[in-house]
Design an enzyme around this catalytic site. Structure first.
Site, PDB file in Angstrom:
ATOM      1  N   HIS A 121       0.818  -1.213   0.000  1.00  0.00           N
ATOM      2  CA  HIS A 121       0.000   0.000   0.000  1.00  0.00           C
ATOM      3  C   HIS A 121       0.852   1.264   0.000  1.00  0.00           C
ATOM      4  O   HIS A 121       0.467   2.275  -0.593  1.00  0.00           O
ATOM      5  CB  HIS A 121      -0.946  -0.007   1.198  1.00  0.00           C
ATOM      6  CG  HIS A 121      -2.117  -0.913   1.016  1.00  0.00           C
ATOM      7  ND1 HIS A 121      -2.687  -1.612   2.056  1.00  0.00           N
ATOM      8  CD2 HIS A 121      -2.824  -1.243  -0.093  1.00  0.00           C
ATOM      9  CE1 HIS A 121      -3.700  -2.328   1.599  1.00  0.00           C
ATOM     10  NE2 HIS A 121      -3.796  -2.128   0.301  1.00  0.00           N
ATOM     11  N   TRP A 222      -9.049  -7.032   2.192  1.00  0.00           N
ATOM     12  CA  TRP A 222      -7.988  -7.614   3.023  1.00  0.00           C
ATOM     13  C   TRP A 222      -8.527  -8.729   3.932  1.00  0.00           C
ATOM     14  O   TRP A 222      -8.155  -8.847   5.091  1.00  0.00           O
ATOM     15  CB  TRP A 222      -7.298  -6.531   3.860  1.00  0.00           C
ATOM     16  CG  TRP A 222      -7.085  -5.264   3.098  1.00  0.00           C
ATOM     17  CD1 TRP A 222      -6.269  -5.091   2.035  1.00  0.00           C
ATOM     18  CD2 TRP A 222      -7.715  -3.994   3.335  1.00  0.00           C
ATOM     19  NE1 TRP A 222      -6.351  -3.801   1.581  1.00  0.00           N
ATOM     20  CE2 TRP A 222      -7.227  -3.098   2.359  1.00  0.00           C
ATOM     21  CE3 TRP A 222      -8.641  -3.533   4.266  1.00  0.00           C
ATOM     22  CZ2 TRP A 222      -7.634  -1.777   2.286  1.00  0.00           C
ATOM     23  CZ3 TRP A 222      -9.047  -2.216   4.195  1.00  0.00           C
ATOM     24  CH2 TRP A 222      -8.550  -1.357   3.212  1.00  0.00           C
ATOM     25  N   GLU A 229      -7.779  -0.439   7.023  1.00  0.00           N
ATOM     26  CA  GLU A 229      -7.537   0.718   6.148  1.00  0.00           C
ATOM     27  C   GLU A 229      -6.227   0.471   5.393  1.00  0.00           C
ATOM     28  O   GLU A 229      -5.319  -0.175   5.895  1.00  0.00           O
ATOM     29  CB  GLU A 229      -7.406   2.010   6.957  1.00  0.00           C
ATOM     30  CG  GLU A 229      -8.660   2.414   7.740  1.00  0.00           C
ATOM     31  CD  GLU A 229      -9.725   3.040   6.865  1.00  0.00           C
ATOM     32  OE1 GLU A 229      -9.476   3.270   5.663  1.00  0.00           O
ATOM     33  OE2 GLU A 229     -10.831   3.295   7.388  1.00  0.00           O
ATOM     34  N   CYS A 230      -6.135   1.044   4.196  1.00  0.00           N
ATOM     35  CA  CYS A 230      -4.919   0.870   3.418  1.00  0.00           C
ATOM     36  C   CYS A 230      -3.797   1.776   3.916  1.00  0.00           C
ATOM     37  O   CYS A 230      -2.634   1.562   3.593  1.00  0.00           O
ATOM     38  CB  CYS A 230      -5.180   1.139   1.937  1.00  0.00           C
ATOM     39  SG  CYS A 230      -5.601   2.850   1.553  1.00  0.00           S
ATOM     40  N   GLY A 231      -4.151   2.804   4.688  1.00  0.00           N
ATOM     41  CA  GLY A 231      -3.147   3.715   5.208  1.00  0.00           C
ATOM     42  C   GLY A 231      -3.347   5.143   4.773  1.00  0.00           C
ATOM     43  O   GLY A 231      -2.793   6.078   5.373  1.00  0.00           O
TER      44      GLY A 231
END
Length: 234
Positions: A121, A222, A229-231
Site C-alpha cells: 500500500h 484484506w 484501512e490501506c493507510g
C-alpha cells in the site's frame, strides 16, 4: 510542506452535521477556492460526489485516481467512462516507472500484498497520493467515506485535518449506503457493475473478495487479516 487551514473544525462539524452532501460541497467550493481536489477509487460513493460537483454544482475539481496496476478491469472501464461522461479533470498517479503488473512483479515479487501488505500500500497508494496532493498544490481534499461503512469509521467527522494540515472533507460521512444508492437511482449515476455482483466496496483485484449478507460492506477488503484501512486515511 505543511499547509495551514484556519478553520474552526469543531464549529464547522457542529454546523454541518445535518447538512446534505451538496451543502457541504458547496461550502467547500466557496471557502476553498484554490487547491480543492477529490480523491476517488470510483466506488459508488465517490461517483455520487463527482456527480454533485460536476453536474449539480457545476464546479469541476481535479479528481485523483491511484492506478495501483491491480484494479479490476471493470474499475478501469468505469474510470474511462466517467472521464468521458463528466469530462473529468482526471489526475492519475501510480508507482513511478512501472506500467504493468508484470513490471511490478519483476521488481517486488509476484504477490507483495501477501508478503507485506503495508509495503504494497505504501508503494501503490500512499506515496502516489502524497505526490499527487503535493503536485496539485492541494489545500483541501474530498473523500467518499461514510461512517456506516465500518465500525472503524463510526466517529469520523465531516471536516478534519490530515497530518500536513490540509483540510479533509467527508461530505457523505453522515449518509448511509441506502442514501448513496438512492441518489444513484434518482440521478442515473453510473457505477461499477461489480457492485451488483457482491462487491459493495471495491479495491485491488487480488485482495478484494465478495461480501456475504450481514457482513460490513468493507469486509471483503484484506479478508483474513486485521487490516481495516490501506493507510491513506490513518
Amino acid at each position: 510542506m505543511t499547509v495551514s487551514i484556519a478553520f474552526d473544525l469543531d464549529r464547522l462539524n457542529q454546523q454541518f452535521e445535518t447538512a446534505t452532501p451538496k451543502e457541504i460541497l458547496a461550502w467547500s467550493i466557496e471557502n476553498v477556492p484554490i487547491g480543492l481536489v477529490q480523491t476517488s477509487a470510483f466506488n459508488v460513493d465517490d461517483l455520487v460526489i463527482t456527480h454533485i460537483l460536476y453536474t449539480e454544482l457545476k464546479h469541476p475539481v481535479p479528481v485523483i485516481f491511484l492506478d495501483t496496476l491491480y484494479h479490476f478491469p471493470q474499475t478501469l472501464e468505469l474510470v474511462a467512462k466517467a472521464k468521458e461522461i463528466y469530462n473529468l479533470d482526471l489526475q492519475t498517479y501510480k508507482t513511478p516507472d512501472l506500467d504493468s503488473r508484470k513490471a511490478f512483479a519483476a521488481k517486488y515479487g509476484e504477490a507483495l500484498w501477501d508478503e507485506d501488505i503495508t509495503k504494497f500500500h505504501q508503494i501503490t497508494k500512499i506515496e502516489p497520493l502524497l505526490r499527487g496532493l503535493q503536485e496539485l498544490n492541494t489545500t483541501a481534499w474530498i473523500t467518499g467515506r461514510r461512517r456506516d461503512q465500518a465500525v472503524t469509521r463510526a466517529n469520523m467527522p465531516i471536516f478534519e485535518l490530515d497530518n500536513l494540515g490540509r483540510l479533509k472533507v467527508n461530505p457523505i460521512a453522515a449518509s448511509t449506503r441506502k442514501d448513496s444508492w438512492g441518489y444513484v437511482a434518482e440521478h442515473g449515476v453510473i457505477y461499477n457493475p461489480l457492485h451488483d455482483q457482491g462487491y459493495p466496496s471495491i479495491g485491488d483485484e487480488p485482495i478484494t473478495t465478495k461480501v456475504a449478507d450481514g457482513e460490513d460492506e468493507r469486509a471483503g477488503r484484506w479478508r483474513g487479516t486485521a487490516k481495516t484501512e490501506c493507510g491513506i486515511h490513518i
